[in-house]
Design an enzyme around this catalytic site. Sequence first.
Site, PDB file in Angstrom:
ATOM      1  CG  HIS A  58      -4.206  -0.205   5.800  1.00 29.37           C
ATOM      2  ND1 HIS A  58      -5.583  -0.115   5.801  1.00 29.37           N
ATOM      3  CD2 HIS A  58      -3.923  -1.392   5.205  1.00 29.37           C
ATOM      4  CE1 HIS A  58      -6.087  -1.196   5.226  1.00 29.37           C
ATOM      5  NE2 HIS A  58      -5.101  -1.994   4.862  1.00 29.37           N
ATOM      6  CG  HIS A  75      -6.749  -5.628   7.780  1.00 30.94           C
ATOM      7  ND1 HIS A  75      -6.263  -6.747   7.154  1.00 30.94           N
ATOM      8  CD2 HIS A  75      -6.496  -4.589   6.936  1.00 30.94           C
ATOM      9  CE1 HIS A  75      -5.746  -6.404   5.974  1.00 30.94           C
ATOM     10  NE2 HIS A  75      -5.869  -5.098   5.825  1.00 30.94           N
ATOM     11  CG  HIS A 106      -9.151  -3.555   2.868  1.00 31.05           C
ATOM     12  ND1 HIS A 106      -8.499  -3.684   1.662  1.00 31.05           N
ATOM     13  CD2 HIS A 106      -8.168  -3.628   3.796  1.00 31.05           C
ATOM     14  CE1 HIS A 106      -7.206  -3.847   1.860  1.00 31.05           C
ATOM     15  NE2 HIS A 106      -6.978  -3.807   3.155  1.00 31.05           N
ATOM     16  CD  GLU A 154     -12.984  12.445  26.251  1.00 28.35           C
ATOM     17  OE1 GLU A 154     -11.929  11.958  25.808  1.00 28.35           O
ATOM     18  OE2 GLU A 154     -13.071  13.078  27.311  1.00 28.35           O
ATOM     19  CD  GLU A 161      -2.911  -1.307   0.205  1.00 31.21           C
ATOM     20  OE1 GLU A 161      -2.942  -0.437  -0.687  1.00 31.21           O
ATOM     21  OE2 GLU A 161      -3.667  -2.295   0.232  1.00 31.21           O
TER      22      GLU A 161
END
Length: 272
Positions: free
Chosen positions: A140, A142, A211, A170, A116
Amino acid sequence: MTIEDIKFVQNFKKITNDAWLKGWHERNGGNITYRLTEEEAVAAKKFINEGSAYTPIGVTVKNLANDYFLVTGSGKFIRNMTVCLEENAGIIKVDEKGENYKIVWGLINGARPTSEITSHLMSHSIKKEKTNGAYRVIMHSHTTNTIALTFVLPLDGKVFTRQLWEMATECPVVFPGGIGIVPWMVPGGAAIAEETGKLMNDHDVVIWAHHGMFCAGESLDLTFGLMDTVEKSAEILVKVLSMGGKKQTITSQNFRDLGKAFKVHISEDYLD
Ligand code: 2HA
Ligand code: ZN
């Protein structure tokens, strides 16, 4: 002294381990990148080998020219970052045009930067511009509950933002910019990087449907904290929906009052 004695490398290892313990990084899932400060690049210099060949990024990121990034490796497991960093992560340098990168430390035995990398560098470029260089991290993960919600809620950033804000008081203070949603796309290339980048202009949190999540922030701690806050809120929403749905909630006026008290701008776009 080794490169692992430098503070940013220690911080990176701590955050990767914390993220693994959260259950966000099965197998080779997820990836993290950190843009070094000038001082950190100087501190790392004696460990760096500038001799390797350049690889195209796939997009142009002109404002990242000559920047260094600590990045996790493609196919590597986040849980192994603390076991052997140089096998599983590395430092890359972007060229003068912002079109190519080369590996200057780590990623030994033929390893490559995260699949990525294009989405990461595109998002770094946009955030560096928008924050005058303050933002240094793209993460990133999952995240289980957030992914689960993408099968149930409409794939609309306004809906996700409002629903997740309502699940913990919050939340609007932690992510006042709300959430962007990328519909399902093939991961790992320029197309998903462009879509993610467009949403990064206005949000620090972008969800990839079915994803995972992309978060952007100033430091490793703040970016991890943002990911954790959104995912915890998603976990509460999954529980609430499983118990039959909301019977009462935080109202639009409550959010306005919160914004005033905490001196954060809560956009009317997300309120009734
Ligand atoms: O396996 O998370 O998006 C790495 C990934 C790809
Ligand atoms: Zn992924």
